[in-house]
Scaffold this active site. Structure first.
Site, PDB file in Angstrom:
ATOM      1  N   PRO A 121       0.822  -1.211   0.000  1.00 45.67           N
ATOM      2  CA  PRO A 121       0.000   0.000   0.000  1.00 45.67           C
ATOM      3  C   PRO A 121       0.852   1.256   0.000  1.00 45.67           C
ATOM      4  O   PRO A 121       1.790   1.398   0.782  1.00 45.67           O
ATOM      5  CB  PRO A 121      -0.805  -0.143   1.297  1.00 45.67           C
ATOM      6  CG  PRO A 121      -0.932  -1.624   1.475  1.00 45.67           C
ATOM      7  CD  PRO A 121       0.379  -2.188   1.004  1.00 45.67           C
ATOM      8  N   CYS A 122       0.507   2.174  -0.919  1.00 48.92           N
ATOM      9  CA  CYS A 122       1.400   3.296  -1.191  1.00 48.92           C
ATOM     10  C   CYS A 122       0.882   4.634  -0.686  1.00 48.92           C
ATOM     11  O   CYS A 122       1.560   5.646  -0.826  1.00 48.92           O
ATOM     12  CB  CYS A 122       1.628   3.396  -2.698  1.00 48.92           C
ATOM     13  SG  CYS A 122       0.118   3.674  -3.668  1.00 48.92           S
ATOM     14  N   GLN A 123      -0.327   4.678  -0.099  1.00 53.28           N
ATOM     15  CA  GLN A 123      -0.906   5.968   0.238  1.00 53.28           C
ATOM     16  C   GLN A 123      -0.046   6.763   1.215  1.00 53.28           C
ATOM     17  O   GLN A 123      -0.027   7.989   1.186  1.00 53.28           O
ATOM     18  CB  GLN A 123      -2.316   5.777   0.818  1.00 53.28           C
ATOM     19  CG  GLN A 123      -3.337   5.261  -0.185  1.00 53.28           C
ATOM     20  CD  GLN A 123      -3.361   3.746  -0.264  1.00 53.28           C
ATOM     21  OE1 GLN A 123      -2.469   3.075   0.253  1.00 53.28           O
ATOM     22  NE2 GLN A 123      -4.376   3.204  -0.902  1.00 53.28           N
ATOM     23  N   PHE A 125       3.080   7.059   1.190  1.00 58.43           N
ATOM     24  CA  PHE A 125       4.183   7.695   0.478  1.00 58.43           C
ATOM     25  C   PHE A 125       3.699   8.640  -0.611  1.00 58.43           C
ATOM     26  O   PHE A 125       4.475   9.434  -1.133  1.00 58.43           O
ATOM     27  CB  PHE A 125       5.066   6.630  -0.194  1.00 58.43           C
ATOM     28  CG  PHE A 125       5.702   5.660   0.762  1.00 58.43           C
ATOM     29  CD1 PHE A 125       6.668   6.077   1.654  1.00 58.43           C
ATOM     30  CD2 PHE A 125       5.346   4.322   0.763  1.00 58.43           C
ATOM     31  CE1 PHE A 125       7.274   5.182   2.524  1.00 58.43           C
ATOM     32  CE2 PHE A 125       5.944   3.420   1.621  1.00 58.43           C
ATOM     33  CZ  PHE A 125       6.907   3.854   2.511  1.00 58.43           C
TER      34      PHE A 125
END
Length: 389
Positions: A121-123, A125
């Site tokens: 999950p990238c949220q 960053f």
């Protein structure tokens, strides 16, 4: 049914980094559910995908001649989409923290994994996240990927994340080191530009690649197909979605009305049966939203405070498509229709072919398409890795 957890909606707290991030109500928090209907070809290399989402990376690897053995994710609609589009693969629905890597070994009959892939999950960053900060708890989920690498010992690994990771603490260096130690391989990373590989989107992603018995993976082996270094121009929004039927808000089209006009459109239609068009329904906007889009020039922001939410223009690449949050908001306006995009149009901008069907409705479809790795980008990476394997 209300699928959103209780939240503080006061304007003083909505961007406060100390306020816990709202979770998608479709996350499965109970005991992991395993679907073990798996059918493996003994002659094809095996891929297992963690944090698989709807399966963009897996689809790209399939395009490159790999077979997908298993996908694992916490988001229920994503697993439904993954399973429907990868019927020969097993799935695990649940929080990765509650999944035992030995379970995957058992599902595969202890057959060796050629490559373990994942897009954590990238949220936390993401540069589009106005609550972005180094200590976001989602930023540590890469450690779960490391845990699986340590136990499963695949021949190769691929980890993907947003470009914002490079400017958030020292995560890139730490991940390279921890993955290298866990997998007994030399893991390195590079920023890739999706448009270079035929994706009609100016999307940047950082990828970590390591392969056993190889000193270092040569990222130059990932062959660019579009852009100034090639004979092909970048794919535009018009080439991506210009052949799809025009729609008014809340209307649906189930058949193509024109023939494809370019190579990209022909590629997207491959495998479609009986002229059937799926997932092409327009959002049901209130009048003020329709007017907002109508009064915005193509290529310009629809909201002064949200510059990434634009009305698309025909002859550009789409900006980075994001998940759209968990409320019924939308990111892009259509270039000529006064509405937001259908899920099929969002798929096209990500390079998902029209034969790929997204489950879960418009809002959760936005989540899935925005979180996905573009399949054509994944295909380019997969082909380069396949040469080593």
């Amino acid at each position: 049914m209300n699928n959103l957890k209780t939240r503080d909606t006061s304007t003083t707290n909505i961007w406060d980094k100390s306020v816990k991030v709202e979770e998608n109500g479709y996350y499965w928090k109970d005991k992991p559910i395993i679907s073990d209907s798996i059918n493996l070809d003994p002659d094809k290399p095996i891929v297992v995908e963690l944090f698989c989402g709807c399966g963009g990376t897996s689809l790209g690897f399939e395009m490159a001649g790999f077979q997908i053995a298993l996908g694992c994710d916490i988001h229920k609609p994503s697993i439904e989409t993954f399973k429907n589009n990868h019927p020969n693969a097993a799935t695990i629905l649940g929080d990765i923290k509650n999944v035992n890597p030995e379970t995957i070994k058992e599902l595969l009959g202890n057959r060796e994994i050629d490559i373990l892939i994942g897009g954590v999950p990238c949220q936390g960053f993401s540069l589009n996240n106005r609550k972005r900060h180094e200590n976001d708890e989602r930023n540590s989920l890469y450690k779960e990927f490391v845990r699986f690498v340590r136990i499963l010992q695949p021949k190769a690994v691929l980890l993907e994340n947003v470009s914002g990771m490079k400017s958030t603490g020292d995560y890139v260096t730490v991940i390279e080191k921890e993955l290298s130690l866990a997998g007994n391989m030399n893991v390195k990373s590079k920023m890739l530009f999706a448009a270079d590989y035929g994706v009609p989107q100016s999307r940047k992603r950082i990828v970590f690649v390591g392969i056993k018995d190889i000193e270092v993976f040569d990222f130059n082996k990932i062959v660019k197909t579009h852009g100034p270094e090639t004979d092909n121009q970048y794919v535009t929004v018009r080439e991506a979605i210009g052949d799809l039927p025009s729609l008014e808000p809340n209307k649906i089209a189930t058949k193509y009305e024109t023939n494809p006009t370019c190579d990209y459109q022909k590629l997207m239609r491959e495998g479609v049966k009986s002229n059937e068009l799926i997932n092409h329904k327009a959002p049901n906007h209130p009048k003020e939203i329709v007017d907002k889009i109508k009064n915005t020039a193509p290529g310009e922001p629809m909201y002064p405070k949200f510059k990434q939410r634009i009305r698309l223009a025909w002859d550009i690449q789409s900006p980075t498509q994001v998940s759209g949050g968990i409320r019924p908001q939308f990111q892009f306006g259509h270039p000529s229709d006064d509405r937001g995009l259908s899920i099929r149009e969002r798929c096209r901008l990500q390079s998902f072919p029209d034969s790929f069907i997204v489950s879960g409705g418009i809002v959760q479809g936005r989540v899935q398409t925005g979180n996905a790795v573009p399949p054509l980008l994944a295909k380019a990476i997969a082909l380069a890795i396949k040469n080593y394997l």
